[in-house]
Motif scaffolding. Structure first.
Motif, mmCIF file in Angstrom:
data_model
loop_
_atom_site.group_PDB
_atom_site.id
_atom_site.type_symbol
_atom_site.label_atom_id
_atom_site.label_comp_id
_atom_site.label_asym_id
_atom_site.label_seq_id
_atom_site.Cartn_x
_atom_site.Cartn_y
_atom_site.Cartn_z
ATOM 1 N N PRO A 181 0.831 -1.211 0.000
ATOM 2 C CA PRO A 181 0.000 0.000 0.000
ATOM 3 C C PRO A 181 0.863 1.257 0.000
ATOM 4 O O PRO A 181 1.977 1.257 0.518
ATOM 5 C CB PRO A 181 -0.784 -0.120 1.316
ATOM 6 C CG PRO A 181 -0.676 -1.547 1.726
ATOM 7 C CD PRO A 181 0.630 -2.033 1.197
ATOM 8 N N ALA A 182 0.350 2.322 -0.585
ATOM 9 C CA ALA A 182 1.064 3.596 -0.556
ATOM 10 C C ALA A 182 1.237 4.046 0.887
ATOM 11 O O ALA A 182 0.333 3.895 1.714
ATOM 12 C CB ALA A 182 0.284 4.644 -1.352
ATOM 13 N N LEU A 183 2.397 4.590 1.176
ATOM 14 C CA LEU A 183 2.677 5.011 2.541
ATOM 15 C C LEU A 183 1.963 6.318 2.870
ATOM 16 O O LEU A 183 1.951 7.251 2.074
ATOM 17 C CB LEU A 183 4.186 5.175 2.741
ATOM 18 C CG LEU A 183 5.030 3.912 2.607
ATOM 19 C CD1 LEU A 183 6.487 4.215 2.932
ATOM 20 C CD2 LEU A 183 4.510 2.805 3.521
ATOM 21 N N LYS A 184 1.368 6.364 4.059
ATOM 22 C CA LYS A 184 0.744 7.580 4.561
ATOM 23 C C LYS A 184 1.643 8.148 5.659
ATOM 24 O O LYS A 184 2.231 7.401 6.434
ATOM 25 C CB LYS A 184 -0.646 7.267 5.117
ATOM 26 C CG LYS A 184 -1.600 6.716 4.063
ATOM 27 C CD LYS A 184 -2.928 6.327 4.673
ATOM 28 C CE LYS A 184 -3.843 5.688 3.623
ATOM 29 N NZ LYS A 184 -5.131 5.257 4.209
ATOM 30 N N HIS A 185 1.723 9.463 5.702
ATOM 31 C CA HIS A 185 2.660 10.100 6.612
ATOM 32 C C HIS A 185 1.936 10.861 7.722
ATOM 33 O O HIS A 185 0.740 11.135 7.636
ATOM 34 C CB HIS A 185 3.595 11.019 5.831
ATOM 35 C CG HIS A 185 4.406 10.278 4.797
ATOM 36 N ND1 HIS A 185 5.509 9.530 5.130
ATOM 37 C CD2 HIS A 185 4.244 10.145 3.458
ATOM 38 C CE1 HIS A 185 6.010 8.982 4.033
ATOM 39 N NE2 HIS A 185 5.267 9.331 3.000
ATOM 40 N N ALA A 186 2.685 11.201 8.758
ATOM 41 C CA ALA A 186 2.106 11.864 9.931
ATOM 42 C C ALA A 186 2.952 13.064 10.341
ATOM 43 O O ALA A 186 3.582 13.071 11.392
ATOM 44 C CB ALA A 186 2.004 10.873 11.093
ATOM 45 N N PRO A 187 2.984 14.100 9.495
ATOM 46 C CA PRO A 187 3.805 15.274 9.810
ATOM 47 C C PRO A 187 3.250 16.061 10.998
ATOM 48 O O PRO A 187 2.125 15.836 11.448
ATOM 49 C CB PRO A 187 3.722 16.107 8.526
ATOM 50 C CG PRO A 187 2.408 15.720 7.917
ATOM 51 C CD PRO A 187 2.251 14.260 8.234
ATOM 52 N N LYS A 188 4.048 16.972 11.467
ATOM 53 C CA LYS A 188 3.644 17.850 12.559
ATOM 54 C C LYS A 188 2.369 18.595 12.190
ATOM 55 O O LYS A 188 2.155 18.965 11.034
ATOM 56 C CB LYS A 188 4.769 18.847 12.853
ATOM 57 C CG LYS A 188 4.521 19.768 14.036
ATOM 58 C CD LYS A 188 5.724 20.668 14.262
ATOM 59 C CE LYS A 188 5.484 21.617 15.438
ATOM 60 N NZ LYS A 188 6.646 22.520 15.654
ATOM 61 N N ILE A 189 1.508 18.820 13.179
ATOM 62 C CA ILE A 189 0.258 19.545 12.968
ATOM 63 C C ILE A 189 0.508 21.048 13.075
ATOM 64 O O ILE A 189 1.053 21.529 14.068
ATOM 65 C CB ILE A 189 -0.806 19.138 14.010
ATOM 66 C CG1 ILE A 189 -1.083 17.639 13.963
ATOM 67 C CG2 ILE A 189 -2.080 19.961 13.819
ATOM 68 C CD1 ILE A 189 -1.848 17.162 12.763
ATOM 69 N N PHE A 190 0.094 21.791 12.046
ATOM 70 C CA PHE A 190 0.219 23.244 12.072
ATOM 71 C C PHE A 190 -1.174 23.882 12.153
ATOM 72 O O PHE A 190 -2.188 23.219 11.964
ATOM 73 C CB PHE A 190 0.946 23.732 10.814
ATOM 74 C CG PHE A 190 2.396 23.334 10.774
ATOM 75 C CD1 PHE A 190 3.352 24.052 11.479
ATOM 76 C CD2 PHE A 190 2.801 22.225 10.036
ATOM 77 C CE1 PHE A 190 4.693 23.679 11.446
ATOM 78 C CE2 PHE A 190 4.134 21.845 9.993
ATOM 79 C CZ PHE A 190 5.085 22.580 10.705
ATOM 80 N N THR A 191 -1.199 25.199 12.429
ATOM 81 C CA THR A 191 -2.471 25.907 12.616
ATOM 82 C C THR A 191 -3.391 25.742 11.406
ATOM 83 O O THR A 191 -4.599 25.513 11.554
ATOM 84 C CB THR A 191 -2.221 27.401 12.884
ATOM 85 O OG1 THR A 191 -1.409 27.539 14.050
ATOM 86 C CG2 THR A 191 -3.532 28.140 13.101
ATOM 87 N N GLU A 192 -2.820 25.829 10.201
ATOM 88 C CA GLU A 192 -3.669 25.744 9.011
ATOM 89 C C GLU A 192 -4.332 24.372 8.869
ATOM 90 O O GLU A 192 -5.393 24.244 8.242
ATOM 91 C CB GLU A 192 -2.871 26.087 7.753
ATOM 92 C CG GLU A 192 -1.624 25.258 7.545
ATOM 93 C CD GLU A 192 -0.357 25.911 8.088
ATOM 94 O OE1 GLU A 192 0.714 25.655 7.522
ATOM 95 O OE2 GLU A 192 -0.457 26.684 9.076
ATOM 96 N N THR A 193 -3.704 23.343 9.455
ATOM 97 C CA THR A 193 -4.296 22.000 9.435
ATOM 98 C C THR A 193 -5.582 21.969 10.239
ATOM 99 O O THR A 193 -6.496 21.192 9.941
ATOM 100 C CB THR A 193 -3.313 20.965 10.027
ATOM 101 O OG1 THR A 193 -2.033 21.125 9.431
ATOM 102 C CG2 THR A 193 -3.814 19.540 9.830
#
Length: 322
Positions: free
Chosen positions: A209-221
């Motif tokens: 499966p394509a890899l899903k990532h978990a970057p840092k959460i920013f205000t715009e998120t």
């Protein structure tokens, strides 16, 4: 080798890491040192606050080190003097190679996802935001690239339809703690076989499966897009509850929403417009229905349920419920 004979250095800072440290202590592991963040000023008086891990470690009589910089020569010597066989990292900062490569048996990390999926800083949040039905915990060996080391053990955790990131966090810290103890036991007696992770460049070769990532959460998120379908809006709110919190605006003030329910009735109301009876409900229109708010927090106010909020709030504009 018996796992109790291993000299273990534990690295962690927040409350999430305390469960793992406590599990190791209760299992009789030999914790020769605890590395945690320096004390930081907090609160109205800006008094120095000790991390939850430090508080626990001191209560248990464990040696604590709080380096400002992990490449500091004095800290590296102190770490070397502890003569660790193994290091354990739970919710800590990135380690330089000189630190993670020091112990004879390497360094183990506890990560809040089923690697290689959701590598990064916010795996619990992103799994819920993306509408996953399950997540899990992985123990693995640290390597150069973040969250890419050889997998040791994994355990799956189901995600309930209405569960928030905070609720998964609280379940996960206990599951992760138990998995960590099991990992150390099996690593010590030689039963554990390390499993290399699929790397991104391997996707073209392997049927994975394509890899899903978990970057840092920013205000715009965190800003809610009411033009999205109900399901996506609900997932965003659950995935950011209780921290940092998904938000919208009500009468030009930031409104954080922590919990609610989907009302899938069709609507001709413009997405982003709200309806309320002023007593029992406040709901916002989405692309395919309404999101009915249950818990919220208006800028400058405390978190509360919607009924208490409506009892004391005067709307700047009136919108009908028709």
């Amino acid at each position: 080798m018996n796992y109790k004979d291993l000299r273990i250095v534990f690295m962690g800072t927040p409350e999430f890491a305390v469960a793992s440290l406590n599990a190791l202590v209760q299992a009789g592991c030999n914790i020769v040192g605890v590395i945690t963040a320096p004390d930081k000023p907090a609160g109205r008086g800006m008094k120095l606050q000790e991390s939850p891990v430090k508080q626990y470690a001191i209560a248990k009589g464990l040696r604590v080190l709080q380096p400002e910089k992990l490449k500091n020569a004095q800290f590296l010597q102190e770490l070397k003097d502890l003569n660790p066989d193994l290091q354990v990292v739970v919710a800590f900062r990135m380690l330089p190679e000189v630190v993670w490569n020091m112990p004879k048996r390497g360094t183990i990390n506890v990560h809040g996802s089923l690697l290689p999926q959701y590598r990064g800083a916010a795996p619990i949040n992103w799994a819920i935001i993306n509408g996953e039905k399950q997540t899990g915990v992985t123990t693995f060996k640290l390597q150069h690239e973040i969250d890419t080391g050889d997998i040791l053990l994994q355990q799956t955790i189901p995600i309930g339809e209405n569960e928030t990131a905070g609720e998964i966090h609280d379940r996960m810290k206990e599951v992760g703690a138990a998995l960590l103890v099991k990992t150390i036991e099996e690593l010590a007696d030689g039963r554990l076989k390390e499993k290399p992770q699929v790397k991104t460049e391997d996707q073209r070769i392997q049927d994975t499966p394509a890899l899903k990532h978990a970057p840092k959460i920013f205000t715009e998120t965190c800003r809610i897009d009411w033009n999205q379908p109900l399901e996506a809006v609900n997932n965003l709110i659950r995935g950011l509850s209780p921290f940092p919190g998904a938000f919208t605006f009500l009468d030009q003030k930031m409104l954080k929403i922590y919990r609610g329910e989907k009302l899938s009735n069709s609507t001709n109301v413009q997405p982003g417009k709200y309806q309320t009876d002023g007593k029992t409900y406040l709901r916002f229109a989405c692309a395919d229905g309404f999101f009915n708010i249950k818990e919220l927090q208006l800028e400058g106010k405390k978190r509360m349920n919607v009924e208490d909020f409506l009892r004391g709030y005067k709307f700047a504009e009136t919108q009908s419920d028709n």
